[in-house]
Design a protein around this motif. Structure first.
Motif, mmCIF file in Angstrom:
data_model
loop_
_atom_site.group_PDB
_atom_site.id
_atom_site.type_symbol
_atom_site.label_atom_id
_atom_site.label_comp_id
_atom_site.label_asym_id
_atom_site.label_seq_id
_atom_site.Cartn_x
_atom_site.Cartn_y
_atom_site.Cartn_z
ATOM 1 N N THR A 27 -4.106 11.749 -2.482
ATOM 2 C CA THR A 27 -3.980 10.434 -1.848
ATOM 3 C C THR A 27 -2.843 10.499 -0.835
ATOM 4 N N PHE A 28 -3.110 9.994 0.355
ATOM 5 C CA PHE A 28 -2.062 9.970 1.384
ATOM 6 C C PHE A 28 -2.224 8.716 2.241
ATOM 7 N N THR A 29 -1.278 8.509 3.166
ATOM 8 C CA THR A 29 -1.240 7.283 3.975
ATOM 9 C C THR A 29 -1.412 7.606 5.453
ATOM 10 N N TYR A 30 -2.371 6.886 6.105
ATOM 11 C CA TYR A 30 -2.462 6.911 7.561
ATOM 12 C C TYR A 30 -1.633 5.735 8.089
ATOM 13 N N ALA A 31 -0.855 5.982 9.117
ATOM 14 C CA ALA A 31 -0.054 4.912 9.729
ATOM 15 C C ALA A 31 -0.176 4.994 11.243
ATOM 16 N N ILE A 32 -0.427 3.825 11.874
ATOM 17 C CA ILE A 32 -0.489 3.727 13.338
ATOM 18 C C ILE A 32 0.743 2.969 13.796
ATOM 19 N N ALA A 33 1.583 3.644 14.565
ATOM 20 C CA ALA A 33 2.822 3.037 15.071
ATOM 21 C C ALA A 33 2.584 2.536 16.495
ATOM 22 N N ILE A 34 2.933 1.274 16.755
ATOM 23 C CA ILE A 34 2.738 0.649 18.070
ATOM 24 C C ILE A 34 4.092 0.193 18.586
ATOM 25 N N THR A 35 4.416 0.583 19.809
ATOM 26 C CA THR A 35 5.671 0.158 20.432
ATOM 27 C C THR A 35 5.369 -0.660 21.678
ATOM 28 N N ASN A 36 6.231 -1.623 21.964
ATOM 29 C CA ASN A 36 6.092 -2.491 23.144
ATOM 30 C C ASN A 36 7.363 -2.379 23.976
ATOM 31 N N LEU B 206 4.793 -8.927 30.773
ATOM 32 C CA LEU B 206 3.648 -8.206 30.232
ATOM 33 C C LEU B 206 4.094 -7.232 29.152
ATOM 34 N N PRO B 207 3.327 -7.067 28.107
ATOM 35 C CA PRO B 207 3.621 -6.015 27.136
ATOM 36 C C PRO B 207 3.195 -4.657 27.684
ATOM 37 N N ILE B 208 3.971 -3.649 27.392
ATOM 38 C CA ILE B 208 3.612 -2.278 27.752
ATOM 39 C C ILE B 208 3.535 -1.513 26.435
ATOM 40 N N LEU B 209 2.319 -1.212 25.996
ATOM 41 C CA LEU B 209 2.104 -0.682 24.663
ATOM 42 C C LEU B 209 1.888 0.823 24.664
ATOM 43 N N ALA B 210 2.349 1.427 23.595
ATOM 44 C CA ALA B 210 2.056 2.827 23.297
ATOM 45 C C ALA B 210 1.781 2.912 21.803
ATOM 46 N N ALA B 211 0.933 3.846 21.402
ATOM 47 C CA ALA B 211 0.571 3.942 19.992
ATOM 48 C C ALA B 211 0.369 5.405 19.591
ATOM 49 N N THR B 212 0.764 5.743 18.353
ATOM 50 C CA THR B 212 0.566 7.076 17.777
ATOM 51 C C THR B 212 0.064 6.927 16.355
ATOM 52 N N LYS B 213 -0.508 7.997 15.840
ATOM 53 C CA LYS B 213 -1.037 7.978 14.479
ATOM 54 C C LYS B 213 -0.507 9.188 13.709
ATOM 55 N N GLU B 214 -0.031 8.946 12.499
ATOM 56 C CA GLU B 214 0.480 10.006 11.646
ATOM 57 C C GLU B 214 -0.099 9.858 10.244
ATOM 58 N N ALA B 215 -0.014 10.981 9.492
ATOM 59 C CA ALA B 215 -0.378 10.976 8.067
ATOM 60 C C ALA B 215 0.889 11.255 7.262
ATOM 61 N N TYR B 216 1.040 10.539 6.176
ATOM 62 C CA TYR B 216 2.261 10.643 5.374
ATOM 63 C C TYR B 216 1.900 10.912 3.916
ATOM 64 N N LYS B 217 2.766 11.724 3.279
ATOM 65 C CA LYS B 217 2.636 11.995 1.864
ATOM 66 C C LYS B 217 2.784 10.700 1.084
ATOM 67 N N ASP B 218 1.940 10.542 0.059
ATOM 68 C CA ASP B 218 2.028 9.351 -0.774
ATOM 69 C C ASP B 218 3.304 9.425 -1.609
ATOM 70 N N ASN B 219 3.979 8.326 -1.731
ATOM 71 C CA ASN B 219 5.256 8.257 -2.441
ATOM 72 C C ASN B 219 5.046 7.500 -3.743
ATOM 73 N N THR B 220 5.787 7.898 -4.760
ATOM 74 C CA THR B 220 5.647 7.228 -6.064
ATOM 75 C C THR B 220 6.065 5.771 -5.996
ATOM 76 N N ASN B 221 6.845 5.392 -4.954
ATOM 77 C CA ASN B 221 7.256 4.001 -4.797
ATOM 78 C C ASN B 221 6.195 3.154 -4.073
ATOM 79 N N ASN B 222 5.180 3.830 -3.531
ATOM 80 C CA ASN B 222 4.153 3.091 -2.781
ATOM 81 C C ASN B 222 3.322 2.211 -3.701
ATOM 82 N N THR B 223 3.044 1.011 -3.190
ATOM 83 C CA THR B 223 2.149 0.073 -3.863
ATOM 84 C C THR B 223 1.177 -0.454 -2.815
ATOM 85 N N PRO B 224 0.057 -1.045 -3.210
ATOM 86 C CA PRO B 224 -0.904 -1.546 -2.213
ATOM 87 C C PRO B 224 -0.247 -2.489 -1.195
#
Length: 637
Positions: free
Chosen positions: A454-463, A419-437
């Motif tokens: 402009t900034f980035t939302y990221a949801i990290a999921i671990t199993n 069985l997978p055992i999942l955990a998840a968190t959410k963070e906001a990150y500064k936009d980087n000049t190297n970022n592309t769509p």
């Protein structure tokens, strides 16, 4: 002379008249005579008995030679006697019986030329009392039989002349009918064949100590019940073919000896016998060696072998059942008890059935000598499993209960619950000049944002489990607290944006022990107000389990060096808004790298960040309090 002649004529005339009158009278009496019953006993024959049919020979004289009996009432000529050899065998000969009329009509004593069963022959021939119209019938010993109670439905009947094998148990049944109301009692005497062992019987019967003889006592009550019901009575004996029994015929006969009520009919013998027999054949025990050769688990489509299962997963059990013997097995039973609380039956392409109460899957088939068949059925795991546990299931293949090889063999398949055992968190990150769509560097987490940023939302999921988490769904609506200040920009390839619903929907698969991210960029509106809290909440869903993830950001419209601005009012004292770069600048802060950030804290709950050029140990804030500051060169928000 003439007178004399006249006298003679008159006498002759009178004689003729007298004779005619007598003749007329006799004819009249005959024509008007009423039929009356004969004075002879009702059991006496109405016609002579056929000596030849009775197995006898008509001989001259009134006596018969030694060893022969005289049959009274036979159809031999005057001066002859019907002589029948006396019977000396150990069993009664077989007789045919039909329901008798009120007066017992003598009939042939035997089916063939064997001697009569009793000597001397009863007056008037044989009038049997209890008979077995079907002889001796045989039935399979099926599941559910108990001592004295046997399932003798027609479907379980074994035909006369069929084969049984060493070690097999079966049921002998003797049905009896009553042909006379003058029967006091009867005894069924069954001397079992030496190749058989007695097992048990109906209550009327009992095995005799020290012998293989079984006696069944039929009482007057039994006989009366049979006569009243109009259906046969029945006794039954369960026997077992000895393990060392040699192949060949297996005859067995029982006799019914009936005793008449004393004085009921002096013309009959006080006992009457009839034969109930059956012949089976003992065959060489088939070396069927039914075996469950293998048991595997496959995916629901039956195309891929599996060794692990998850919750609510449907999969296929496949069994290879074989007969490695030299004889066909017409009835093979495969059973499999499903693990309680772990598995439920779905269906079967092999005709298998399932009992909810016993959790047993039952599959019936047949196997020729040397044949192997595949048995399949599908099951589904429950939703109450634990990662790492083992589900072990054992199937057995065997012949029916009546066979000496009923033990069969078993095969087991153990599956690991992954069985997978999942955990998840959410963070906001500064936009980087190297970022592309769709490609984002998540290096600097932020807690505040400025308008037009402009900034980035990221949801990290671990199993952390041992099972793959396939089909993870992430739903993140931009409809929460102050999220009207955010505008969707772009997202990674695993996500889709629905403008009408303002919903970002992402899909992901995470392998055991791995982690992954889904990310998207947004931009803060120009109308954002300093101090506003923007809270973004999403849901990570997998197999009925939801994980809520959220991130709160504070809007800060007073920004320092290198922060986004549209007017000077948005920059710290000493800084102006570079409208070309839309960044707060001064003579010493021309680029992001030239800025120095001071992190100042006061008390356990207050914090703020100010930027200027040079080094300071303290700074006065607008609300008049003095913050102790630590100088840290870093990128600013």
């Amino acid at each position: 002379m003439r007178n004399r002649r006249n006298t003679i004529a008159i006498i002759l005339l009178l004689a003729i008249l007298l004779l005619g009158g007598v003749t007329v009278f006799v004819a009249y009496r005959i024509s008007t005579q009423v039929a009356v019953a004969p004075t002879a006993p009702v059991s006496e024959p109405a016609a002579a008995i056929s000596c030849t049919t009775s197995g006898g020979v008509c001989r001259a004289g009134t006596t018969c030679p030694t060893g022969q009996s005289k049959l009274t009432g036979a159809d031999c000529a005057v001066g002859q006697s019907c002589c029948i050899p006396q019977w000396t065998g150990s069993e009664a000969c077989k007789m045919t019986f039909n329901v008798l009329p009120p007066a017992c009509t003598p009939r042939p004593l035997c089916l063939d030329t064997t001697p009569p069963c009793l000597s001397p022959v009863p007056a008037g021939g044989y009038c049997p009392a209890l008979v077995c119209p079907e002889g001796k019938t045989v039935y399979k010993d099926v599941a559910g039989n108990t001592p004295g109670s046997y399932n003798m439905d027609a479907v379980n009947r074994i035909a006369n002349g069929s084969s049984v094998v060493p070690g097999q148990t079966f049921i002998y049944a003797i049905e009896y009918n009553s042909e006379s109301g003058t029967v006091e009692s009867a005894v069924i005497d069954d001397l079992l064949n030496s190749k058989l062992d007695f097992v048990d019987s109906t209550p009327e019967c009992a095995k005799q100590t020290g012998s293989n003889r079984v006696l069944c006592n039929i009482t007057k009550n039994h006989i009366t019940a049979v006569q009243t019901a109009g259906t046969p009575g029945k006794v039954a004996i369960r026997v077992k073919v000895k393990e060392n029994a040699t192949p060949g015929t297996l005859p067995n006969a029982a006799t019914i000896s009936s005793t008449y009520i004393a004085g009921a009919d002096a013309s009959r013998s006080n006992t009457s016998k009839s034969l109930c027999d059956n012949t089976l054949n003992i065959s060489i025990a088939p070396t069927v060696a039914v075996a469950c050769k293998s048991k595997v688990a496959l995916n629901s489509a039956g195309t891929t072998m599996i060794n692990t299962v998850g919750e609510n997963e449907t999969f296929l059990y496949s069994l290879d059942v074989s007969n490695t013997g030299n004889a066909a097995a017409s009835e093979v039973v495969v059973t499999d008890t499903l693990a309680a609380g772990k598995l439920v039956f779905v269906d079967s392409d092999s005709g298998c059935t399932y009992s909810e109460s016993t959790r047993v899957v039952t599959c019936n088939t047949s196997l020729n000598a040397g044949e192997t068949k595949k048995i399949t059925f599908r099951v589904k795991t429950s939703a109450d499993l634990t990662d790492g546990e083992t589900i072990s299931n054992t199937a057995s293949a065997k012949l029916p209960i009546t066979s000496s090889t009923a033990a069969g063999s078993e095969c087991t398949k153990a599956l690991k619950v992954a069985l997978p055992i999942l955990a998840a968190t959410k963070e906001a990150y500064k936009d980087n000049t190297n970022n592309t769509p769709g490609n984002y560097e998540l290096t600097e987490a932020i807690t505040t944002v400025a308008k037009n940023q402009t900034f980035t939302y990221a949801i990290a999921i671990t199993n952390s489990g041992t099972g793959t988490a396939s089909g993870i769904i992430i739903n993140d609506p931009l409809t929460g607290q102050n999220q009207d200040q955010l505008a969707f920009v772009d997202s990674d390839i695993k996500c889709d944006w629905t403008a009408a619903e303002k919903l970002i929907r992402c899909a992901a698969d995470i392998q055991p022990g791995a982690s992954g991210n889904v990310a998207f960029r947004v931009k803060v509106a120009d109308t954002a107000v300093n101090g506003q809290v923007i809270q973004n909440a999403g849901v990570v869903s997998h197999q009925g389990t939801d994980i809520n993830v959220s991130k709160s950001l504070t809007v800060s419209t007073v920004v320092a060096c290198n922060s986004t601005c549209t007017t000077n009012a948005e920059c710290e004292s000493g800084f102006t808004c570079d409208t070309t770069a839309s960044k707060c600048r001064n003579s010493q802060c021309t680029t992001e790298e030239s800025c120095v950030t001071y992190s100042c804290t006061y008390g356990p709950t207050y914090s703020c960040t100010y930027s200027s050029n040079g080094d300071r140990s303290s700074h006065s804030c607008s609300h008049g309090r003095t913050y102790s500051c630590t100088c840290n060169r870093r990128s600013t928000t």
